[in-house]
Structure formats: structure tokens, C-alpha cells
Write a protein that holds these residues in place. Structure first.
Motif, PDB file in Angstrom:
ATOM      1  N   PRO A  12     -19.719  -3.193  -6.286  1.00  0.00           N
ATOM      2  CA  PRO A  12     -18.655  -4.186  -6.107  1.00  0.00           C
ATOM      3  C   PRO A  12     -17.330  -3.503  -5.770  1.00  0.00           C
ATOM      4  O   PRO A  12     -17.099  -2.362  -6.167  1.00  0.00           O
ATOM      5  CB  PRO A  12     -18.576  -4.872  -7.480  1.00  0.00           C
ATOM      6  CG  PRO A  12     -19.193  -3.910  -8.439  1.00  0.00           C
ATOM      7  CD  PRO A  12     -20.158  -3.054  -7.674  1.00  0.00           C
ATOM      8  N   CYS A  13     -16.471  -4.176  -5.029  1.00  0.00           N
ATOM      9  CA  CYS A  13     -15.143  -3.640  -4.697  1.00  0.00           C
ATOM     10  C   CYS A  13     -14.331  -3.486  -5.982  1.00  0.00           C
ATOM     11  O   CYS A  13     -14.289  -4.408  -6.796  1.00  0.00           O
ATOM     12  CB  CYS A  13     -14.428  -4.597  -3.742  1.00  0.00           C
ATOM     13  SG  CYS A  13     -12.674  -4.230  -3.576  1.00  0.00           S
ATOM     14  N   PRO A  14     -13.714  -2.332  -6.212  1.00  0.00           N
ATOM     15  CA  PRO A  14     -12.942  -2.143  -7.446  1.00  0.00           C
ATOM     16  C   PRO A  14     -11.721  -3.064  -7.512  1.00  0.00           C
ATOM     17  O   PRO A  14     -11.201  -3.311  -8.603  1.00  0.00           O
ATOM     18  CB  PRO A  14     -12.497  -0.676  -7.383  1.00  0.00           C
ATOM     19  CG  PRO A  14     -13.082  -0.088  -6.145  1.00  0.00           C
ATOM     20  CD  PRO A  14     -13.706  -1.164  -5.328  1.00  0.00           C
ATOM     21  N   THR A  15     -11.278  -3.583  -6.381  1.00  0.00           N
ATOM     22  CA  THR A  15     -10.084  -4.431  -6.382  1.00  0.00           C
ATOM     23  C   THR A  15     -10.435  -5.905  -6.571  1.00  0.00           C
ATOM     24  O   THR A  15      -9.881  -6.571  -7.443  1.00  0.00           O
ATOM     25  CB  THR A  15      -9.298  -4.249  -5.066  1.00  0.00           C
ATOM     26  OG1 THR A  15      -9.060  -2.859  -4.875  1.00  0.00           O
ATOM     27  CG2 THR A  15      -7.975  -4.993  -5.105  1.00  0.00           C
ATOM     28  N   CYS A  16     -11.389  -6.413  -5.736  1.00  0.00           N
ATOM     29  CA  CYS A  16     -11.641  -7.865  -5.770  1.00  0.00           C
ATOM     30  C   CYS A  16     -13.047  -8.229  -6.242  1.00  0.00           C
ATOM     31  O   CYS A  16     -13.350  -9.410  -6.412  1.00  0.00           O
ATOM     32  CB  CYS A  16     -11.367  -8.474  -4.395  1.00  0.00           C
ATOM     33  SG  CYS A  16     -12.628  -8.027  -3.178  1.00  0.00           S
ATOM     34  N   HIS A  54     -15.835   0.683   0.826  1.00  0.00           N
ATOM     35  CA  HIS A  54     -15.452  -0.192   1.935  1.00  0.00           C
ATOM     36  C   HIS A  54     -15.721  -1.638   1.549  1.00  0.00           C
ATOM     37  O   HIS A  54     -16.873  -2.026   1.336  1.00  0.00           O
ATOM     38  CB  HIS A  54     -16.240   0.180   3.192  1.00  0.00           C
ATOM     39  CG  HIS A  54     -15.930   1.561   3.680  1.00  0.00           C
ATOM     40  ND1 HIS A  54     -14.774   1.876   4.353  1.00  0.00           N
ATOM     41  CD2 HIS A  54     -16.630   2.717   3.565  1.00  0.00           C
ATOM     42  CE1 HIS A  54     -14.774   3.173   4.640  1.00  0.00           C
ATOM     43  NE2 HIS A  54     -15.889   3.707   4.175  1.00  0.00           N
ATOM     44  N   CYS A  55     -14.656  -2.419   1.456  1.00  0.00           N
ATOM     45  CA  CYS A  55     -14.765  -3.824   1.052  1.00  0.00           C
ATOM     46  C   CYS A  55     -14.500  -4.713   2.267  1.00  0.00           C
ATOM     47  O   CYS A  55     -13.548  -4.459   3.001  1.00  0.00           O
ATOM     48  CB  CYS A  55     -13.738  -4.110  -0.048  1.00  0.00           C
ATOM     49  SG  CYS A  55     -13.558  -5.868  -0.414  1.00  0.00           S
ATOM     50  N   PRO A  56     -15.354  -5.730   2.464  1.00  0.00           N
ATOM     51  CA  PRO A  56     -15.119  -6.605   3.622  1.00  0.00           C
ATOM     52  C   PRO A  56     -13.773  -7.343   3.520  1.00  0.00           C
ATOM     53  O   PRO A  56     -13.210  -7.746   4.540  1.00  0.00           O
ATOM     54  CB  PRO A  56     -16.295  -7.583   3.589  1.00  0.00           C
ATOM     55  CG  PRO A  56     -16.922  -7.444   2.247  1.00  0.00           C
ATOM     56  CD  PRO A  56     -16.554  -6.097   1.720  1.00  0.00           C
ATOM     57  N   GLN A  57     -13.255  -7.523   2.285  1.00  0.00           N
ATOM     58  CA  GLN A  57     -11.966  -8.208   2.099  1.00  0.00           C
ATOM     59  C   GLN A  57     -10.792  -7.230   2.153  1.00  0.00           C
ATOM     60  O   GLN A  57      -9.789  -7.479   2.805  1.00  0.00           O
ATOM     61  CB  GLN A  57     -11.925  -8.898   0.713  1.00  0.00           C
ATOM     62  CG  GLN A  57     -13.113  -9.750   0.368  1.00  0.00           C
ATOM     63  CD  GLN A  57     -13.142 -11.047   1.167  1.00  0.00           C
ATOM     64  OE1 GLN A  57     -12.096 -11.530   1.603  1.00  0.00           O
ATOM     65  NE2 GLN A  57     -14.321 -11.579   1.397  1.00  0.00           N
ATOM     66  N   CYS A  58     -10.909  -6.111   1.418  1.00  0.00           N
ATOM     67  CA  CYS A  58      -9.737  -5.241   1.200  1.00  0.00           C
ATOM     68  C   CYS A  58      -9.723  -4.011   2.112  1.00  0.00           C
ATOM     69  O   CYS A  58      -8.747  -3.271   2.112  1.00  0.00           O
ATOM     70  CB  CYS A  58      -9.689  -4.756  -0.245  1.00  0.00           C
ATOM     71  SG  CYS A  58     -10.080  -5.996  -1.462  1.00  0.00           S
ATOM     72  N   GLY A  59     -10.800  -3.762   2.812  1.00  0.00           N
ATOM     73  CA  GLY A  59     -10.824  -2.560   3.652  1.00  0.00           C
ATOM     74  C   GLY A  59     -11.228  -1.340   2.848  1.00  0.00           C
ATOM     75  O   GLY A  59     -12.036  -1.443   1.923  1.00  0.00           O
TER      76      GLY A  59
HETATM   77 ZN   LIG Z   1     -12.124  -5.975  -2.144  1.00  0.00          ZN
END
Ligand SMILES: [Zn+2]
Length: 865
Positions: free
Chosen positions: A485-489, A443-448
Motif C-alpha cells: 500500500p502507498c505509505p501516504t494514501c 510508486h502510487c497511482p495517486q501520489c506518484g
Molecule cells: Zn498514494
């Protein structure tokens, strides 16, 4: 030659031998037809019980016969190893769930091997092992990518003892947890769901393909899916908001005099007037504390609160009040209903309780219903009245045309449409527990919600966790594991801490067996498609709904993802009956008595009170002191006897009563076979290779004794083979084997090649049932290859033909006796034999014969004048 049957010695010897030579390794020979035999895999509780022994024995016999019949057979085994008991062991005894589980697996694998089950252990799967749950996670991501896995805030069943969310089906009819027995509470949580409702229609219609399933199970599945057809109708509020309802009786729309919304319906807040706000809020809070079962219980006094607002009935523009009531559930239908009190009993009771108008729109023949004086709703048939365009149309859900007419009218006027509704809900798979497959989401605060990249799978369960049994999942307390860490951002993010319902692990395990060691893929589709669908699945009726439904759902989704070719996973299903033990119960106190304390079994009495005891068979359980441990039976009689008893005592789908005397009966039978074969072997030495001992004498040249024996042999082959096709009548097959052994004992031609054929056939036919004793005797006769690799014997049709038949002689319809006549005799010859018989002479005695009735192959009846 060893003369005494000693199961302990030979069973262990052969089990070792089979394992060493890899006898049960699955053949992948493409020239052979495939047969996939599957037992529902067990939860590794640590001890095999008789129910397990029954299932695995049934599947083993099927697998062994199919191998002998020339199929390539897959007969695998694995462990449904995630779940609460392991975690409870950790909490109660301080042993790590993984250690507890793997210990149990080792113990149960050993117990299974003692039964001589022909599993291919090279394909063993264990759902709690990272090399398995890695692919469970991968499948979850397939669902996620397909839009079939989603999160939603949901009112969940909360077990206050186990501190976990329960699925609806884990709550019993009294609203208690199936496992802890605690009164279940309601709680709002963000949860993961699988969208099984997208497949509701296929799951229902494809039941028609499952002709090899018990009708009962298909019906249970259909009821669970619960399709009802009707219409979706759009009501509009005064403020212009739309409220959609589903109704199976759109024909009664003209009788809708109010609406009821679920207290959780999103429009409630907007609809509630200032004056009603306090009452509505209080009602919502009270409803949230109740379970669905409490809320929808029949006969309960109706409660509800008016929102203060109105909706417009789309068919007649009537202004009708909008209420909330807890008997309407948000997750069933649309969370809103139109109330037709004249024709629905629940709406009727609600209308009477709150003085709401009742308008009859269906008049039964010969009656005139009046809403003001009705004492109960009329849900039945009649003729439409007070319904504008529908007036005069025959009404009723089954026979009437009114529903169809109403749907046409709604669609024509754009006020609704015909549709289906399902009882089936989306599958809530989140568990706030440790011992399960972690949901591979970050769960990423930016990407969901971001899926864990496939290359990072498996998301491993951390080992250094604390098990308190209280509060949130142990995973949620482990910061080092959770914060990533978020895998995307790359933003600081958190792992999902929920694990999956263990029913997910068991929804695809049968797809892994065909390619169990694949480290690159969930399975190679080519390999799995070479084995699917399962030809025969065997397991308990307790899995008739959920496990089978979920497995069917997974199969369809993976088919749609291009991984499978089949629509349905299990071609044939056998649900075996229970194994019951004898219980001694005091009928007055209801207490069960330990059998060892009973002084006299012929006349059992309560050792404490002296009262007579009731003796009944019930499901084996510790609390009833009626369990029989498989190990004890194997130690006393051997695995072959245990298997024979289980197969002989009852047809597989029926309950089986454990009876020591019948176990001994099977032990005696195996001892008879032992003596029969050993005596035969002593008289001749060195039979040599199995292939050279075929019968060379033509059947027609055999003596009468030989022909009789050969007929008995081939009848046994035919009957046993027939019993093991389709419906698996193991009990009658064992009876046939006993008949053959009797025929061999009584045979008058023990030096004949036919007798040798009989001994050989008895052993081969018996081999799938009693694999150890037959292997031992087979080798004692001098054969070098395993009996389990021998081809299944074929029926010689010539041997079945009887030379003689028994003809019944009747006089005036009364049977007077029988005679032996040639089987080839025609009608005239049969009459001639009968007339010349001693019986006819005695009973006719010069009287005039008026008529002779001949039933070929059966009887001759003399009608006298
Ligand atoms: Zn993210």
C-alpha cells in the motif's frame, strides 16, 4: 633462545596475540592528532591477488608508523559487496548471492590477516548487509528530498547478455559491454538519476584544493567534468518556438547558415512538415538503434534530414533551415546546434554533403576565404568579417576578443547570455538487477513516487527469488514483495524494483567507518567529523575518475545537508602501480606458454614448436600464466618477506615486476636481522623494560667507533622518517634499514650501549615493514610490551654531526686523492691540511702554486704556475 628464523610459526602466533589483546583497536584519544589511513575496499571475489597485497601493505606501513609517531590512527577495512558477479554465480551455480558473497568475505578476511595487516576489524563494513544498505537508502532519500534524485525516460545502453542497463562508462570504445563483451543496444526506459551536474562547478574548482593528489588524476577529473565556456543563444522558429543552443564560438553566429537538432529533440515533431514526415520518422528510428559512440565517431559520413522548417538567426534575421542529424546528442548541451560550416569541420562536411550555404566570418591573415571554394573549415584565428558589429575585431577562441564582444552584444540585445557548459552528465543509477541496494521508493497511482518512510528502512532484499538471468530484474517477478500500500494514501501501489549502481555503496563507506556500528544514524556527525577528511587514500588508478568523483559529490551533498564539515573527502591520494608477472610468449603465434612446460629458462623455447620465446613483464592474469598467489608466497617465505619485497622492489606509484630472486633477497635480509639480534641477545640477558635502556653516556664522551655507529643509527632514523613523510619512498627506506644492519654487523663496539641502541633502533624502524619478526625478536630480547606500541625514535642532531669529513684534493682541477680532516676545520685549516698532505707533495713536487681554491666541506684545488 630459538636460533632459526621460522616465519610460519611466529607469524601465526603473533597474529593471534595481536587479535586477542586488541592491539589495533582504534584510539579515540582526543589529545592525539588524528590520522585516517584508507585503502580502497575490495570486491569480495573470493581470492586476494597481489594487487590487493600491495595496496594493503602500503597502507599498513603508513598506519603503523603514524601510530608509533603518536597519532590516533583509523585503519579500517570493509567489502564492496554488491554487484553482478555474485548474481552471475547464482545463475551459473545455483548458489544464493548472499551465501557466495559472505563465503568469499570470510576467505579474504583470513587471507588479509595472514599478511599481518593492522586493520581495526571492529569497524568492518559490508555494503550488502542490511545494517549498511539501510543507510545507503537513507542517503538516497536525502538526495531525493534535496531534489537531487529524479526519474526520467532515457535512452539507455542495454546489454542483451546480462539483460541490464549499463552506464556510458561501462561501454567500451567499440560499443561493447565492459563485462559481457556484448554489442550494446539502445532502449528507452524510465530511470533514476542523481543530479551530479548541480555540483559540476564545485567539483571542478575544488580540484585546486587537492594538492596531495597526483596531477594526472586531477587532470582526468577536470577532463571528465569538461567545462567549456561560451554563450547560450536563442533562435526562434517561424512558428514562434524557441530553440536554445550552446556555443563556444558565439562570435561566429553571423556565419550560422543552418541548424541541426538531435533526432530526439522534443520540437522535431512540431517542426516536421507533412512532406518530410516519412523521411524524418525513418531517420529517427535508425538513430535510436545506434550508440552515442557510433553516432559521434569522427570521419563517419554525415547523414541527416531536413524538417522542412526554418529558424531566424537572431543576429542578422537570416532565415536558415532546420535539420536533424544523429551526430547531435539530446543529452549533451541543449540537443540543438547552430551550424557554422566555414569554421567547424563537422558542419562543413554536412554542408557540402547537402549543398547548404557556407559563409566565412573569420578571415585568416593574408587570405580571403570564400565559402563556395573552401575545401575545409577554418577553425583558427583571424579577423572578423561579414559580422556587422564585430567586423574588424581579432578573432579566435584563445587569442581573439571576438567571443567576449559577441557575448556582450547578445546580452545587450537580449538574444543570449554568456554561460558555461559541462561534459559531465547526470548519474544514471538504476540497475535492473537483484544484488544491489533497493531504491526506497513506492510508486502510487495517486501520489506518484513516494519515499519509503525512514522508520520502514531498510527495504530488505527478499531472499526467496529465482535467478534465471533473463528478462526483468528478479525483484519485478516477486509480486509479494512488489505490491504494497502507498505509505501516504494507502492505495494499492508498487515498490520500485530497480536497485542502485554499486558505485553508490562505495561513495560513502569511508564516512561509516568512524561510527560503523551506529544503529540510530547513518553516522554521528561529531564522530565522523573527528576523522574526516581521510589523510591518506590508496587505491588503483582505474578509480581515478568515477569512484573519486562520486565520493567527492556525496561529500559535498552531505556537507550541504549539515552532516559533514569538510569540502573534500580525501586529502592525499596515492595510486599504486600494477604488480606484473613474467610472461613467456611466442612472438609469432602470440600464444602464452605455461612456465612449467618450458624446458630451459636460460634459453626459453616453445615446447610445441621449439621457437624462441619472448620474455616480458605484464599485468598478472590467468590467461598469461604469470600470476603469483599471495598464499603461496606467504607459505614459502612468510608474510614479512612478501611485504618487504613489495615495498622494496619499486616506488609505490610505479609498476612492480615480480621477481622470485628478489623475494629470496628479502628473505635473506630478514634472516640476517634474525641472526644479528639473536647473537646480541645471547650475549646479554634480561635487558628489562624498554624505558630503562636509554643511552646515558653523553655523546661527546663516546669513543670514535661508538660515534661512527651512532651516526649510522641516527642517519637511518632520519632517512627512514623522511622517506615516510609525504611521498612514501618505502624502497629507499628499506635500503636504509639494510645499511643500518650492515653497520651493526661491522661495528667494532658490540659491547657498547650504542650497539644496544642500534639493535633496538633497527627493530623499531623495521617493525612497520616486517611486523612479525620484529615483534618476536623484541620479545626475545626481554621486552614485555609490543614493539608496535613503541614510540618512533627521534633523531639526535648531535649524533649526525661527523667528526671527520673526506676532503678531495685536486691539482689543476684533476682529482688526485682524498684525505680525512676534522669536520670543524675552516677554510684556512683545510688549505693547510691539503698543502701538508702526501698527495699534494707528490703531485705538486716543487712547482709554483699560483692559486688555491677551497670549497668548504668538499675539496681543495691547487692551480699551478
Ligand atoms: Zn498514494
Amino acid at each position: 633462545m630459538e636460533s632459526r628464523y621460522n616465519p610460519a610459526e611466529i607469524e601465526e602466533k603473533w597474529q593471534k596475540d595481536w587479535a586477542e589483546q586488541g592491539l589495533y583497536k582504534t584510539s579515540e584519544d582526543p589529545s592525539k592528532p588524528k590520522f585516517y589511513a584508507l585503502s580502497m575496499f575490495p570486491y569480495p571475489s573470493g581470492n586476494l591477488h597481489m594487487g590487493h597485497v600491495r595496496v594493503y601493505t602500503i597502507v599498513d606501513v603508513i598506519a603503523r608508523i603514524r601510530r608509533m609517531q603518536g597519532y590516533r590512527v583509523l585503519n579500517p577495512m570493509g567489502w564492496d559487496a554488491f554487484g553482478l558477479p555474485a548474481e552471475n554465480a547464482a545463475i551459473e551455480r545455483g548458489i544464493h548471492p548472499a551465501r557466495w558473497t559472505y563465503q568469499n568475505i570470510d576467505q579474504m578476511r583470513q587471507q588479509l590477516n595472514q599478511l599481518g595487516i593492522s586493520f581495526d576489524w571492529e569497524r568492518e563494513v559490508t555494503t550488502c548487509s542490511p545494517d549498511y544498505y539501510r543507510w545507503t537508502q537513507w542517503i538516497f532519500l536525502q538526495f531525493f528530498q534535496a531534489g537531487l534524485a529524479y526519474q526520467k525516460e532515457a535512452t539507455v545502453n542495454w546489454d542483451p547478455i546480462d539483460q541490464t542497463v549499463l552506464a556510458n562508462e561501462q561501454v567500451d570504445s567499440e560499443g561493447r559491454s565492459w563485462r559481457s563483451g556484448a554489442k550494446v543496444e539502445r532502449k528507452q526506459l524510465r530511470q533514476w538519476f542523481l543530479k551530479i551536474t548541480d555540483y559540476a562547478d564545485q567539483l571542478l574548482t575544488d580540484l585546486d584544493q587537492l594538492s596531495g593528489w597526483p596531477e594526472k588524476v586531477r587532470l582526468m577529473q577536470a577532463n571528465w567534468i569538461g567545462k567549456s565556456t561560451g554563450a547560450q543563444v536563442t533562435f526562434t522558429t517561424e512558428a514562434g518556438d524557441e530553440i536554445i543552443v550552446f556555443t563556444t564560438r558565439p562570435d561566429t553566429l553571423w556565419g550560422a547558415t543552418f541548424m541541426v537538432l538531435s533526432p530526439e529533440h522534443p520540437l522535431v515533431e512540431k517542426l516536421t512538415t507533412k512532406k518530410q514526415a516519412k523521411a524524418i520518422k525513418a531517420y529517427q528510428e535508425a538513430a535510436a538503434a545506434k550508440s552515442d559512440i557510433d553516432r559521434t565517431a569522427e570521419g563517419r559520413e554525415k547523414t541527416g534530414v531536413w524538417t522542412g522548417s526554418y529558424a531566424i538567426n537572431p543576429v542578422n534575421e537570416a532565415k536558415i533551415p532546420i535539420w536533424i542529424a544523429d551526430y547531435v546528442l539530446m543529452d549533451y548541451g541543449t540537443g540543438a546546434i547552430m551550424a557554422v560550416p566555414a569554421h567547424d569541420q563537422r558542419d562543413f562536411e554536412f554542408a557540402r554533403r547537402f549543398n547548404l550555404p557556407i559563409q566565412a566570418v573569420v578571415q585568416p591573415a593574408g587570405e580571403t576565404l570564400d565559402g563556395a571554394t573552401m575545401t575545409a573549415a577554418h577553425p583558427g584565428d583571424g579577423v572578423m568579417v561579414n559580422s556587422g558589429p564585430l567586423d574588424g575585431i581579432p578573432a579566435g577562441k584563445e587569442k581573439g576578443q571576438s567571443v567576449e564582444a559577441a557575448i556582450q552584444w547578445l546580452e545587450k540585445h537580449g538574444k543570449g547570455k554568456g554561460t558555461a557548459n559541462y561534459r559531465l552528465r547526470d548519474w544514471l543509477i538504476s540497475r535492473q538487477r537483484y544484488w544491489g541496494t533497493p531504491i526506497p521508493i513506492i510508486h502510487c497511482p495517486q501520489c506518484g513516487a513516494v519515499p519509503v518512510p525512514e522508520t520502514d528502512l531498510p527495504v530488505r532484499l527478499p531472499e526467496d527469488v529465482e535467478f534465471s538471468g533473463r528478462g526483468a530484474s528478479p525483484l519485478a517477478k516477486l509480486a509479494s514483495w512488489m505490491n504494497v500500500p502507498c505509505p501516504t494514501c494507502g492505495t494499492a501501489a508498487r515498490r520500485e524494483t530497480d536497485t542502485m549502481d554499486t558505485f553508490i555503496d562505495s561513495s560513502w563507506y569511508f564516512l561509516r567507518y568512524p561510527d560503523a556500528k551506529n544503529e540510530q544514524q547513518v553516522f554521528d556527525p561529531e564522530k565522523t567529523n573527528r576523522w574526516m577528511p581521510v589523510d591518506q587514500y590508496v587505491g588503483g588508478i582505474e578509480h581515478a575518475i568515477l569512484h573519486l568523483l562520486y565520493s567527492r559529490f556525496f561529500t559535498k551533498v552531505l556537507r550541504d545537508r549539515g552532516l559533514l564539515n569538510c569540502d573534500e573527502p580525501f586529502q592525499r591520494l596515492l595510486t599504486q602501480g600494477m604488480v606484473q608477472g613474467k610472461t613467456y610468449k611466442n612472438p609469432r603465434t602470440g600464444k602464452y606458454v605455461i612456465p612449467a612446460n618450458i624446458p630451459d629458462f636460460a634459453n626459453p623455447t616453445d615446447p610445441e614448436t621449439g621457437e624462441p620465446l619472448e620474455v616480458v613483464y605484464e599485468k598478472m592474469s590467468k590467461s598469461k600464466y604469470n600470476g603469483v598467489a599471495p598464499g603461496d608466497v606467504v607459505n614459502k617465505y612468510g608474510a614479512d618477506t612478501a611485504r618487504m619485497f613489495i615495498l622494496f622492489k619499486a616506488p609505490p606509484e610505479k609498476d612492480l615486476e615480480w621477481d622470485e630472486a628478489d623475494v629470496e633477497g628479502q628473505f635473506r635480509f630478514l634472516n640476517r636481522v634474525w641472526r644479528l639480534v639473536t647473537e646480541f641477545g645471547d650475549q646479554r640477558s634480561g635487558i628489562g623494560d624498554e624505558k630503562s635502556s636509554a643511552l646515558h653516556t653523553p655523546h661527546s664522551a663516546l669513543s670514535k667507533d661508538e660515534k661512527d655507529l651512532r651516526r649510522a643509527i641516527h642517519i637511518a632514523i632520519k632517512e627512514v622518517t623522511d622517506d615516510l613523510q609525504g611521498d612514501y619512498q618505502f624502497n629507499t627506506a628499506v635500503s636504509e634499514l639494510m645499511k643500518l644492519s650492515n653497520a651493526l654487523t661491522d661495528a667494532a663496539c658490540k659491547n657498547s650501549a650504542v650497539y644496544a641502541e642500534g639493535i633496538r633502533t633497527l627493530l623499531i624502524l623495521l617493525a612497520p615493514f616486517a611486523p612479525h619478526i620484529t615483534e618476536e625478536l623484541w620479545h626475545n630480547l626481554g621486552y614485555r610490551h609490543s614493539i608496535h606500541t613503541q614510540p618512533w625514535p627521534a633523531v639526535d642532531p648531535e649524533a649526525l654531526v661527523a667528526d671527520e669529513i673526506t676532503l678531495v684534493i685536486q691539482v689543476m682541477g684533476k682529482t688526485r686523492g682524498t684525505i680525512q680532516v676534522p669536520a670543524s676545520a675552516d677554510k684556512a685549516a683545510l688549505e693547510q691540511y691539503a698543502r701538508e698532505s702526501e698527495i699534494a707533495r707528490r703531485h705538486i713536487d716543487g712547482k709554483e702554486i699560483k692559486k688555491v681554491i677551497v670549497v668548504p666541506g668538499k675539496l681543495v684545488n691547487f692551480v699551478l704556475g
